[in-house]
Design an enzyme around this catalytic site. Structure first.
Site, mmCIF file in Angstrom:
data_model
loop_
_atom_site.group_PDB
_atom_site.id
_atom_site.type_symbol
_atom_site.label_atom_id
_atom_site.label_comp_id
_atom_site.label_asym_id
_atom_site.label_seq_id
_atom_site.Cartn_x
_atom_site.Cartn_y
_atom_site.Cartn_z
ATOM 1 N N CYS A 120 0.844 -1.218 -0.024
ATOM 2 C CA CYS A 120 -0.097 0.082 -0.023
ATOM 3 C C CYS A 120 0.999 1.587 0.037
ATOM 4 C CB CYS A 120 -0.875 0.005 1.135
ATOM 5 S SG CYS A 120 -2.214 -1.395 1.287
ATOM 6 N N HIS A 260 -3.383 7.105 2.194
ATOM 7 C CA HIS A 260 -3.815 5.901 1.924
ATOM 8 C C HIS A 260 -5.071 5.567 2.335
ATOM 9 C CE1 HIS A 260 -3.925 1.801 0.781
ATOM 10 N NE2 HIS A 260 -3.755 1.421 2.132
ATOM 11 N N ASN A 290 -10.264 0.021 -0.261
ATOM 12 C CA ASN A 290 -8.645 -0.215 -0.208
ATOM 13 C C ASN A 290 -8.138 -0.836 -1.563
ATOM 14 O OD1 ASN A 290 -5.917 -0.098 0.081
ATOM 15 N ND2 ASN A 290 -5.802 -1.356 2.011
HETATM 16 N N1 COA Z 1 -18.481 -7.893 10.328
HETATM 17 C C1 COA Z 1 -19.051 -8.136 11.546
HETATM 18 N N2 COA Z 1 -18.507 -8.341 12.672
HETATM 19 C C2 COA Z 1 -17.236 -8.323 12.690
HETATM 20 C C3 COA Z 1 -16.591 -8.148 11.299
HETATM 21 C C4 COA Z 1 -17.421 -8.127 10.313
HETATM 22 N N3 COA Z 1 -16.807 -8.132 9.069
HETATM 23 N N4 COA Z 1 -15.241 -8.553 11.654
HETATM 24 C C5 COA Z 1 -15.035 -8.616 12.805
HETATM 25 N N5 COA Z 1 -16.125 -8.626 13.537
HETATM 26 C C6 COA Z 1 -16.722 -8.705 14.918
HETATM 27 C C7 COA Z 1 -15.454 -9.476 15.635
HETATM 28 O O1 COA Z 1 -15.740 -10.823 15.972
HETATM 29 C C8 COA Z 1 -15.710 -8.955 17.214
HETATM 30 O O2 COA Z 1 -16.556 -9.385 17.847
HETATM 31 P P1 COA Z 1 -16.626 -9.689 19.428
HETATM 32 O O3 COA Z 1 -16.701 -8.187 20.074
HETATM 33 O O4 COA Z 1 -18.015 -10.140 19.750
HETATM 34 O O5 COA Z 1 -15.540 -10.396 19.605
HETATM 35 C C9 COA Z 1 -15.904 -7.429 16.852
HETATM 36 O O6 COA Z 1 -16.629 -7.277 15.407
HETATM 37 C C10 COA Z 1 -14.734 -6.449 16.650
HETATM 38 O O7 COA Z 1 -13.763 -7.256 15.998
HETATM 39 P P2 COA Z 1 -12.365 -6.322 15.626
HETATM 40 O O8 COA Z 1 -11.711 -7.574 14.871
HETATM 41 O O9 COA Z 1 -11.846 -6.088 16.893
HETATM 42 O O10 COA Z 1 -12.739 -5.314 14.697
HETATM 43 P P3 COA Z 1 -11.972 -3.998 14.412
HETATM 44 O O11 COA Z 1 -12.629 -2.768 14.768
HETATM 45 O O12 COA Z 1 -10.651 -4.375 14.630
HETATM 46 O O13 COA Z 1 -12.236 -3.975 12.801
HETATM 47 C C11 COA Z 1 -10.916 -4.177 10.750
HETATM 48 C C12 COA Z 1 -11.521 -4.948 11.898
HETATM 49 C C13 COA Z 1 -10.042 -5.185 9.933
HETATM 50 C C14 COA Z 1 -11.873 -3.458 10.057
HETATM 51 C C15 COA Z 1 -9.821 -3.166 11.349
HETATM 52 O O14 COA Z 1 -9.161 -3.977 12.221
HETATM 53 C C16 COA Z 1 -9.109 -2.900 10.413
HETATM 54 O O15 COA Z 1 -9.530 -2.042 9.512
HETATM 55 N N6 COA Z 1 -7.633 -2.786 10.467
HETATM 56 C C17 COA Z 1 -6.539 -2.185 9.721
HETATM 57 C C18 COA Z 1 -6.688 -3.052 8.291
HETATM 58 C C19 COA Z 1 -5.840 -2.532 7.095
HETATM 59 O O16 COA Z 1 -6.096 -1.237 7.084
HETATM 60 N N7 COA Z 1 -5.430 -3.431 6.398
HETATM 61 C C20 COA Z 1 -4.479 -2.782 5.146
HETATM 62 C C21 COA Z 1 -3.685 -1.941 5.601
HETATM 63 S S1 COA Z 1 -2.870 -1.285 4.152
#
Ligand code: COA
Length: 333
Positions: A120, A260, A290
């Site tokens: 990225c 980004h 993204n």
């Molecule tokens: N839909 C519904 N629920 C979801 C879910 C989805 N797609 N993904 C996770 N959950 C749930 C989890 O199971 C968790 O449930 P719980 O609280 O009952 O255990 C809750 O939602 C929170 O999950 P979590 O993984 O902590 O979510 P988050 O807020 O961290 O969001 C991402 C997840 C992936 C969206 C976030 O971490 C992110 O964007 N990270 C950066 C990734 C990125 O930018 N990658 C590329 C870099 S260039």
């Protein structure tokens, strides 16, 4: 000792192009294939839909269309191109470079062409490489492409990744300018982050025919979202503040921040962390997701009417590697 900049040749962006595929993948489509909801995705990422390239097409096809768009909008002559740098993590094939394929499809015979894989951060890296080529005086017209067909590597059933990623391509044309252009770039990497964001299969470590491992499991993009999120906010914020500081600029001097597009919450957190005024941060993640190396040039492309000659633009990115950075340029169009 002060440096005499009176004879400095800058590399200026003089044309921009972009391409996004027609097919949309909405949050409602994802609700059909995994346990997620439109409401959750919007709240946690800011994304409503992404674009998905047709199966029979590849990264080079999007890049070619982005370059054709640039030519039609800005009247450039592709026979003037000296070099083509393509930032991509999803080349058409391992060999040759996608840049070579793009040059051939566009009948560009005069340029050397190669790929840069910095995930990225790829566009940021490629832009600085290209600017350096122009600054030497040996290359006058350099195309910098950011293009990724990342949907190929996304497991449609994996809700930890399928919500984020989409396909697209953007391109800028660099050429020499006495007045201004790329000012500086602060680029960094730390390979110890490789376990948190990767696509493992298809390289020399896990070739597709390796018999002793489950390759199917390694063919898709995997990430530890929380770790990536934390590093992304910290690294992009630090890079922005440091590149400004070493150029004796402050965030108030910046007219546009083009970050980004990974997650709207990351974009907002970086904005808060560097304290940039509201309305200066560009975003298109809501309807593109993204697009890896394409997010920044696509964001510039979509905001051409807003950015004015002389504006100070700051780019920042974070991605697999980890790789990250920030760069500054004056808008000369
Ligand atoms: N839909 C519904 N629920 C979801 C879910 C989805 N797609 N993904 C996770 N959950 C749930 C989890 O199971 C968790 O449930 P719980 O609280 O009952 O255990 C809750 O939602 C929170 O999950 P979590 O993984 O902590 O979510 P988050 O807020 O961290 O969001 C991402 C997840 C992936 C969206 C976030 O971490 C992110 O964007 N990270 C950066 C990734 C990125 O930018 N990658 C590329 C870099 S260039």
């Amino acid at each position: 000792m002060s440096v005499d900049l009176s004879n400095k040749v800058f590399a200026a962006i003089t044309a921009v192009g972009g391409y996004i595929p027609q097919n949309k993948r909405t949050n409602f489509d994802l609700e059909q294939v995994c346990d997620t909801s439109d409401e959750w995705i919007i709240k946690r990422t800011g994304i409503k839909e992404r674009r998905i390239l047709e199966e029979e097409l590849a990264t080079s096809d999007m890049a070619v269309r982005a370059i054709q768009d640039l030519v039609s909008q800005f009247g450039k002559n592709l026979q003037d191109v000296d070099a083509i740098l393509v930032a991509t993590s999803t080349p058409d094939m391992p060999m040759p470079a996608t840049a070579n394929i793009i040059a051939d499809k566009l009948n560009i015979k005069t340029a050397w062409a190669f790929d840069i894989n910095a995930a990225c951060s790829g566009f940021l890296y490629a832009l600085d490489m290209g600017a350096s080529l122009v600054e030497t005086g040996r290359y006058k017209n350099v195309l910098i492409v950011g293009a990724d067909n990342i949907s190929t590597y996304v497991d449609i059933h994996d809700r930890s990744t399928n919500i984020l990623f989409g396909d697209g391509a953007g391109v800028v044309w660099l050429e020499p300018s006495k007045e201004g252009g790329v000012i500086d770039a602060l680029l960094q990497s730390n390979g110890s982050g490789r376990d948190f964001l990767n696509i493992e299969a298809g390289g020399s470590l896990y070739p597709l025919d390796r018999p002793d491992v489950d390759i199917t499991d390694k063919m898709y993009l995997k990430q530890d979202g929380k770790t990536v999120f934390k590093h992304a906010v910290q690294s992009m914020s630090d890079a922005c503040l440091n590149v400004l500081k070493r150029n004796n600029l402050t965030v108030d001097d910046v007219n546009w921040l083009v970050p980004h597009q990974a997650n709207q919450r990351i974009i907002d957190a970086v904005g808060r962390s560097i304290n940039i005024a509201e309305g200066k941060t560009l975003s298109n993640i809501e309807y593109l997701g993204n697009t890896i190396a394409a997010t920044i040039p696509l964001c510039i492309w979509e905001n051409l009417k807003q950015i004015k000659t002389g504006d100070l633009v700051m780019l920042t990115a974070f991605g697999a590697g980890f790789s990250w950075g920030a760069s500054l340029f004056r808008w000369m169009i």
